[in-house]
Scaffold this motif. Structure first.
Motif, PDB file in Angstrom:
ATOM      1  N   ILE A  58      59.041  18.445  64.321  1.00 11.80           N
ATOM      2  CA  ILE A  58      59.350  17.465  63.288  1.00 11.80           C
ATOM      3  C   ILE A  58      58.063  17.167  62.538  1.00 11.80           C
ATOM      4  O   ILE A  58      56.971  17.363  63.061  1.00 11.80           O
ATOM      5  CB  ILE A  58      59.946  16.164  63.870  1.00 11.80           C
ATOM      6  N   SER A  59      58.205  16.684  61.330  1.00 12.81           N
ATOM      7  CA  SER A  59      57.023  16.252  60.578  1.00 12.81           C
ATOM      8  C   SER A  59      57.124  14.754  60.348  1.00 12.81           C
ATOM      9  O   SER A  59      58.217  14.194  60.228  1.00 12.81           O
ATOM     10  CB  SER A  59      56.915  17.001  59.252  1.00 12.81           C
ATOM     11  N   THR A  60      55.978  14.121  60.299  1.00 12.62           N
ATOM     12  CA  THR A  60      55.894  12.694  60.052  1.00 12.62           C
ATOM     13  C   THR A  60      54.555  12.404  59.405  1.00 12.62           C
ATOM     14  O   THR A  60      53.645  13.244  59.446  1.00 12.62           O
ATOM     15  CB  THR A  60      56.059  11.897  61.366  1.00 12.62           C
ATOM     16  N   ALA A  61      54.424  11.238  58.828  1.00  7.52           N
ATOM     17  CA  ALA A  61      53.136  10.833  58.263  1.00  7.52           C
ATOM     18  C   ALA A  61      52.110  10.758  59.385  1.00  7.52           C
ATOM     19  O   ALA A  61      52.416  10.296  60.489  1.00  7.52           O
ATOM     20  CB  ALA A  61      53.263   9.481  57.577  1.00  7.52           C
ATOM     21  N   VAL A  62      50.912  11.212  59.127  1.00  9.47           N
ATOM     22  CA  VAL A  62      49.874  11.234  60.156  1.00  9.47           C
ATOM     23  C   VAL A  62      49.579   9.824  60.678  1.00  9.47           C
ATOM     24  O   VAL A  62      49.219   9.658  61.839  1.00  9.47           O
ATOM     25  CB  VAL A  62      48.610  11.961  59.648  1.00  9.47           C
ATOM     26  N   ASP A  63      49.784   8.812  59.873  1.00 11.37           N
ATOM     27  CA  ASP A  63      49.568   7.432  60.302  1.00 11.37           C
ATOM     28  C   ASP A  63      50.625   6.959  61.314  1.00 11.37           C
ATOM     29  O   ASP A  63      50.456   5.905  61.922  1.00 11.37           O
ATOM     30  CB  ASP A  63      49.549   6.475  59.107  1.00 11.37           C
ATOM     31  N   ASN A  64      51.709   7.717  61.471  1.00 10.78           N
ATOM     32  CA  ASN A  64      52.782   7.350  62.397  1.00 10.78           C
ATOM     33  C   ASN A  64      52.565   7.881  63.817  1.00 10.78           C
ATOM     34  O   ASN A  64      53.424   7.663  64.667  1.00 10.78           O
ATOM     35  CB  ASN A  64      54.135   7.855  61.909  1.00 10.78           C
ATOM     36  N   ILE A  65      51.481   8.609  64.066  1.00 14.64           N
ATOM     37  CA  ILE A  65      51.313   9.168  65.404  1.00 14.64           C
ATOM     38  C   ILE A  65      50.335   8.363  66.225  1.00 14.64           C
ATOM     39  O   ILE A  65      49.395   7.790  65.706  1.00 14.64           O
ATOM     40  CB  ILE A  65      50.897  10.661  65.380  1.00 14.64           C
ATOM     41  N   GLU A  66      50.631   8.318  67.534  1.00 12.00           N
ATOM     42  CA  GLU A  66      49.744   7.646  68.486  1.00 12.00           C
ATOM     43  C   GLU A  66      49.777   8.441  69.786  1.00 12.00           C
ATOM     44  O   GLU A  66      50.735   9.169  70.050  1.00 12.00           O
ATOM     45  CB  GLU A  66      50.199   6.210  68.721  1.00 12.00           C
ATOM     46  N   PRO A  67      48.736   8.327  70.604  1.00  4.60           N
ATOM     47  CA  PRO A  67      48.749   9.033  71.897  1.00  4.60           C
ATOM     48  C   PRO A  67      49.923   8.547  72.743  1.00  4.60           C
ATOM     49  O   PRO A  67      50.265   7.369  72.719  1.00  4.60           O
ATOM     50  CB  PRO A  67      47.420   8.627  72.545  1.00  4.60           C
TER      51      PRO A  67
END
Length: 68
Positions: A58-67
């Protein structure tokens, strides 16, 4: 920007992450700066590609990811 896609280094590449927007957890496979055009004006958008447990990405905005 001359290229449509440009790979961007990220500290969480190949690590387990969570997409805050969807709740999907998986491995961060790539971060890409994509050149998009809105009404003829180009700008870059950073997208994170996460491979979930099913093997689909899936793709998402890079600001939406967290460890995870």
């Amino acid at each position: 920007m001359s290229e449509r896609y440009e790979y961007v280094p990220h500290r969480l590449l190949r690590r387990r992450v969570r997409d805050i927007a969807s709740g999907v957890e998986g491995e961060l496979m790539a971060v890409v700066n994509e050149n998009v055009s809105v009404t003829g004006i180009e700008h870059g958008v950073e997208l994170a590609y996460i491979r979930g447990p099913s093997g689909r990405e899936i793709s998402t905005a890079v600001d939406n990811i967290e460890p995870a």
